[in-house]
Design a protein around this motif. Structure first.
Motif, mmCIF file in Angstrom:
data_model
loop_
_atom_site.group_PDB
_atom_site.id
_atom_site.type_symbol
_atom_site.label_atom_id
_atom_site.label_comp_id
_atom_site.label_asym_id
_atom_site.label_seq_id
_atom_site.Cartn_x
_atom_site.Cartn_y
_atom_site.Cartn_z
ATOM 1 N N GLU A 180 25.991 86.674 36.485
ATOM 2 C CA GLU A 180 25.317 87.024 35.226
ATOM 3 C C GLU A 180 26.264 87.754 34.273
ATOM 4 O OE1 GLU A 180 22.004 89.256 36.624
ATOM 5 O OE2 GLU A 180 20.971 87.495 37.449
ATOM 6 N N TYR A 181 27.118 88.621 34.850
ATOM 7 C CA TYR A 181 28.100 89.341 34.034
ATOM 8 C C TYR A 181 29.100 88.364 33.425
ATOM 9 C CZ TYR A 181 31.757 92.647 32.711
ATOM 10 O OH TYR A 181 32.695 93.361 32.002
ATOM 11 N N LEU A 182 29.539 87.373 34.186
ATOM 12 C CA LEU A 182 30.496 86.383 33.702
ATOM 13 C C LEU A 182 29.922 85.617 32.517
ATOM 14 C CD1 LEU A 182 33.104 84.670 33.988
ATOM 15 C CD2 LEU A 182 31.859 83.247 35.631
ATOM 16 N N ILE A 183 28.671 85.188 32.615
ATOM 17 C CA ILE A 183 28.041 84.430 31.539
ATOM 18 C C ILE A 183 27.906 85.287 30.278
ATOM 19 C CG2 ILE A 183 25.888 83.316 30.824
ATOM 20 C CD1 ILE A 183 25.542 82.395 33.716
ATOM 21 N N ALA A 184 27.527 86.553 30.444
ATOM 22 C CA ALA A 184 27.280 87.430 29.290
ATOM 23 C C ALA A 184 28.556 87.969 28.656
ATOM 24 C CB ALA A 184 26.379 88.595 29.723
ATOM 25 N N ASN A 185 29.665 87.999 29.413
ATOM 26 C CA ASN A 185 30.888 88.654 28.918
ATOM 27 C C ASN A 185 32.116 87.755 29.080
ATOM 28 O OD1 ASN A 185 29.875 91.664 28.543
ATOM 29 N ND2 ASN A 185 29.073 90.938 30.490
ATOM 30 N N MET A 186 31.955 86.472 28.777
ATOM 31 C CA MET A 186 33.062 85.547 29.000
ATOM 32 C C MET A 186 34.204 85.798 28.019
ATOM 33 S SD MET A 186 32.956 81.427 29.392
ATOM 34 C CE MET A 186 31.680 81.604 30.632
ATOM 35 N N SER A 187 35.400 85.967 28.575
ATOM 36 C CA SER A 187 36.587 86.184 27.755
ATOM 37 C C SER A 187 37.222 84.838 27.408
ATOM 38 C CB SER A 187 37.595 87.050 28.504
ATOM 39 O OG SER A 187 38.076 86.374 29.649
ATOM 40 N N LEU A 188 38.227 84.871 26.541
ATOM 41 C CA LEU A 188 38.922 83.642 26.180
ATOM 42 C C LEU A 188 39.583 83.012 27.402
ATOM 43 C CD1 LEU A 188 40.030 81.605 24.131
ATOM 44 C CD2 LEU A 188 41.920 83.198 23.685
ATOM 45 N N SER A 189 40.214 83.840 28.256
ATOM 46 C CA SER A 189 40.869 83.294 29.454
ATOM 47 C C SER A 189 39.844 82.697 30.417
ATOM 48 C CB SER A 189 41.698 84.371 30.153
ATOM 49 O OG SER A 189 40.893 85.448 30.584
ATOM 50 N N ASP A 190 38.661 83.336 30.552
ATOM 51 C CA ASP A 190 37.602 82.774 31.400
ATOM 52 C C ASP A 190 37.214 81.383 30.900
ATOM 53 O OD1 ASP A 190 37.549 85.138 32.836
ATOM 54 O OD2 ASP A 190 35.849 85.966 31.736
ATOM 55 N N GLU A 191 37.038 81.262 29.591
ATOM 56 C CA GLU A 191 36.626 79.981 29.003
ATOM 57 C C GLU A 191 37.689 78.907 29.223
ATOM 58 O OE1 GLU A 191 35.631 78.236 24.558
ATOM 59 O OE2 GLU A 191 35.103 80.327 25.011
ATOM 60 N N ILE A 192 38.965 79.277 29.036
ATOM 61 C CA ILE A 192 40.044 78.303 29.218
ATOM 62 C C ILE A 192 40.138 77.869 30.683
ATOM 63 C CG2 ILE A 192 42.552 77.980 29.128
ATOM 64 C CD1 ILE A 192 42.564 79.803 26.651
ATOM 65 N N ILE A 193 39.976 78.832 31.605
ATOM 66 C CA ILE A 193 40.018 78.501 33.031
ATOM 67 C C ILE A 193 38.896 77.520 33.384
ATOM 68 C CG2 ILE A 193 39.560 79.462 35.341
ATOM 69 C CD1 ILE A 193 41.191 81.937 34.419
ATOM 70 N N LEU A 194 37.698 77.752 32.844
ATOM 71 C CA LEU A 194 36.590 76.833 33.105
ATOM 72 C C LEU A 194 36.849 75.462 32.480
ATOM 73 C CD1 LEU A 194 33.531 79.217 32.653
ATOM 74 C CD2 LEU A 194 34.377 78.226 34.768
ATOM 75 N N LYS A 195 37.466 75.446 31.300
ATOM 76 C CA LYS A 195 37.790 74.167 30.668
ATOM 77 C C LYS A 195 38.822 73.396 31.493
ATOM 78 C CE LYS A 195 36.666 75.009 25.812
ATOM 79 N NZ LYS A 195 37.148 74.892 24.428
ATOM 80 N N ILE A 196 39.814 74.120 32.011
ATOM 81 C CA ILE A 196 40.807 73.461 32.871
ATOM 82 C C ILE A 196 40.129 72.916 34.125
ATOM 83 C CG2 ILE A 196 42.882 73.806 34.275
ATOM 84 C CD1 ILE A 196 43.720 75.989 32.273
#
Length: 408
Positions: free
Chosen positions: A296-312
């Motif tokens: 839940e914390y990840l979804i609410a506080n996603m950083s740019l690096s988190d988003e790029i990692i998920l895109k990769i």
């Protein structure tokens, strides 16, 4: 030899070939299981796994010796009553990797039971005489045999290369000669000293691994910085750190030879992944109970690096591994007392306490271990009174002495 033991011996030799086949089959199923999750649980560096497997079928001499020596086996009537005819060893590179395997079994056991012939797996840790916890799992493996289902009891032991080396040395040099050496204090001292030397070797190897990773990542970051900045806007140093760690630990890239252009192609493919695809991937992910708050914390506080990692992760068709990596990187603390994995919200709070610095505790264990100031109730750092109350008490005493001396 009793008739019961003779009957078990007969069962053993009649079924020995099938038992060996079952041992090999267990290893193959475990290899498939580990391959599925090794990226998510950081059990690889670059494309290389940090684990290997060994198996053995217990000899009849060892079985007969166990039945004779151990009280709990005196009443066995069948080979199926013995829990560890088949032994499987998961041997990891370093002691720090053992926890990763335990975490994998704890959290993904249902997947293993669903996608393999392992039908039961129970954690059964024991305390070694040197004080170190030994990680065992008792399992049942079910295969279709001659017109019926055959069940095989087996045991998994998880240990580091150093522990495995020590176990082999101890088994050959001490265990087989236990009667003669049982009361030999000098020998026991030598055993303890030898084991401690091996533990020091594990510490040195851990340092070498970190240095090796640091050198590899320096080269990777130089290439990545240019490639990321050409594709994504607003990239900062902390984003490069997080993404390079993910690439290094979770993707099987040729790191020694990968070029800036190849990295840029990978990031360009990732940039095409839409936000809706990330949302769908996160919504379909089912976190374990211990991961729910972090998820839940990840979804609410996603950083740019988190988003790029998920895109990769989505661009290489491994979204689950990317999500598991992000959750694992957020949660690296374990309660020293009960072994429960902790969320950072709890771990940070209890790690800050002076008397527990360097260790982590869950709330239940911490509340039984922490001591409180008898004056204000705050958590103690020294003695029975916290520093604030100690200073206040000292100040009050000085004031009273001054008043008394002035009054005189």
């Amino acid at each position: 030899m009793s008739s019961t033991v003779e009957n078990i011996k007969k069962q053993y030799y009649e079924n020995y070939a099938d038992i060996c086949i079952a041992a090999d089959s267990i290893v193959e199923d475990l290899k498939s299981f580990f391959t599925t999750f090794q990226r998510a649980y950081l059990l690889q560096i670059k494309q290389y796994p940090l684990y290997r497997f060994e198996s053995r079928v217990k000899s009849w001499e060892s079985i007969a010796d166990k039945i004779e020596r151990k009280e709990q086996y005196r009443d066995v009537t069948s080979l199926h009553d013995l829990p560890d005819i088949i032994g499987v060893y998961v041997i990891v590179e370093l002691d720090e990797d053992v926890d990763k395997v335990i975490k994998l079994f704890e959290r993904e056991k249902s997947y293993l039971l669903q996608h393999s012939h392992v039908t039961s797996l129970e954690y059964s840790p024991t305390r070694h005489e040197n004080g170190k916890l030994s990680h065992h799992y008792d399992g049942i493996y079910t295969l279709k045999g001659r017109n019926r289902l055959e069940k095989y009891n087996f045991e998994i032991q998880v240990r580091s290369e150093v522990e495995n080396l020590w176990s082999n040395i101890e088994h050959m040099s001490f265990y087989k000669n236990r009667t003669k050496n049982r009361n030999d204090r000098i020998l026991n001292r030598l055993k303890e000293h030898s084991y401690n030397l091996l533990l020091q070797a594990d510490d040195v190897l851990s340092i070498l691994r970190r240095e090796r990773m640091k050198n590899d990542l320096l080269d990777l970051k130089e290439k990545m910085t240019e490639a990321l900045e050409n594709v994504f806007d607003g990239i900062k140093i902390r984003d490069i750190e997080a993404i390079s760690d993910y690439l290094y630990k979770c993707l099987a890239l040729p790191f020694d030879s990968v070029s800036v252009e190849e990295l840029e192609q990978m990031f360009t493919a990732a940039a095409r992944v839409e936000k809706e695809q990330i949302d769908r991937s996160l919504q379909s992910f089912q976190p374990g109970s211990e991961h729910q708050r972090l998820y839940e914390y990840l979804i609410a506080n996603m950083s740019l690096s988190d988003e790029i990692i998920l895109k990769i992760g989505l661009s290489v068709a491994e979204p689950r591994a990317a999500i598991e990596y992000l959750l694992s990187s957020m949660e690296e603390a374990r309660c020293k007392n009960c072994g429960q994995w902790l969320n950072y919200a709890d771990a940070d709070f209890f790690a800050a306490m002076v008397e527990m610095r360097g260790d982590f505790y869950c709330r239940t264990c911490a509340e039984t271990l922490l001591k409180y100031c008898t004056v204000c109730g705050s958590i103690l750092t020294t003695e029975k009174v916290c520093r604030k109350c100690a200073r206040k008490g000292a100040k009050d005493r000085r004031r009273h002495r001054l008043i008394n001396s002035t009054g005189k």
